[in-house]
Motif scaffolding. Structure first.
Motif, PDB file in Angstrom:
ATOM      1  N   LYS A  30       0.873  -1.394   0.051  1.00  0.00           N
ATOM      2  CA  LYS A  30       0.085   0.056  -0.004  1.00  0.00           C
ATOM      3  C   LYS A  30       0.776   1.317  -0.220  1.00  0.00           C
ATOM      4  N   ALA A  88      -4.130   7.688   2.525  1.00  0.00           N
ATOM      5  CA  ALA A  88      -4.602   6.736   1.896  1.00  0.00           C
ATOM      6  C   ALA A  88      -5.515   5.930   2.603  1.00  0.00           C
ATOM      7  N   ILE A 100      -8.398   2.593   3.412  1.00  0.00           N
ATOM      8  CA  ILE A 100      -9.040   1.488   2.759  1.00  0.00           C
ATOM      9  C   ILE A 100     -10.154   0.981   3.365  1.00  0.00           C
ATOM     10  N   GLU A 139     -13.853   0.272  -0.927  1.00  0.00           N
ATOM     11  CA  GLU A 139     -12.888   1.551  -1.528  1.00  0.00           C
ATOM     12  C   GLU A 139     -11.699   1.568  -0.856  1.00  0.00           C
ATOM     13  N   PHE A 140     -10.933   1.990  -1.964  1.00  0.00           N
ATOM     14  CA  PHE A 140      -9.264   2.419  -1.588  1.00  0.00           C
ATOM     15  C   PHE A 140      -9.193   3.934  -2.256  1.00  0.00           C
ATOM     16  N   LYS A 141      -9.086   4.761  -1.378  1.00  0.00           N
ATOM     17  CA  LYS A 141      -9.018   6.363  -1.464  1.00  0.00           C
ATOM     18  C   LYS A 141      -7.799   6.637  -1.250  1.00  0.00           C
TER      19      LYS A 141
END
Length: 94
Positions: free
Chosen positions: A32, A67, A69, A73-75
């Motif tokens: 990530k 970021a 998670i 959703e991964f934003k």
């Protein structure tokens, strides 16, 4: 599935590891973090191109990103900070 323990290029030398919370060693940047760093680099490069193409006098550009998670959703959110050159112009009156 195999994961590399490090990534070496001409300008990048990074240990990569799966987090301990997911059963990995945790001895390096997790995937990530590597993804967010890559996306932030692309964002900064694109922003630099846009600013330069508009002839804006940028003295410094930094981008902080975060970021999150969730299950669906991964934003990634970018927070650019730019410092423009200050140019003093002395007007002469006749």
């Amino acid at each position: 599935m195999r994961y590399p323990s490090s990534k070496n290029t001409e300008y990048l030398d990074t240990k990569i590891a799966i987090p301990t919370s997911l059963g990995g060693s945790g001895n390096g940047a997790n995937p990530k973090e590597v993804l967010v760093a890559s996306v932030t680099t692309c964002y900064a490069a694109t922003l630099t191109f846009v600013l330069e193409s508009r002839k804006l006098p940028v003295a410094e550009l930094t981008v902080n990103s975060e970021a999150s998670i969730s299950d669906n959703e991964f934003k990634i959110i970018h927070y650019p900070h730019r410092r423009l050159f200050y140019v003093q112009i002395d007007w002469v009156r006749k």
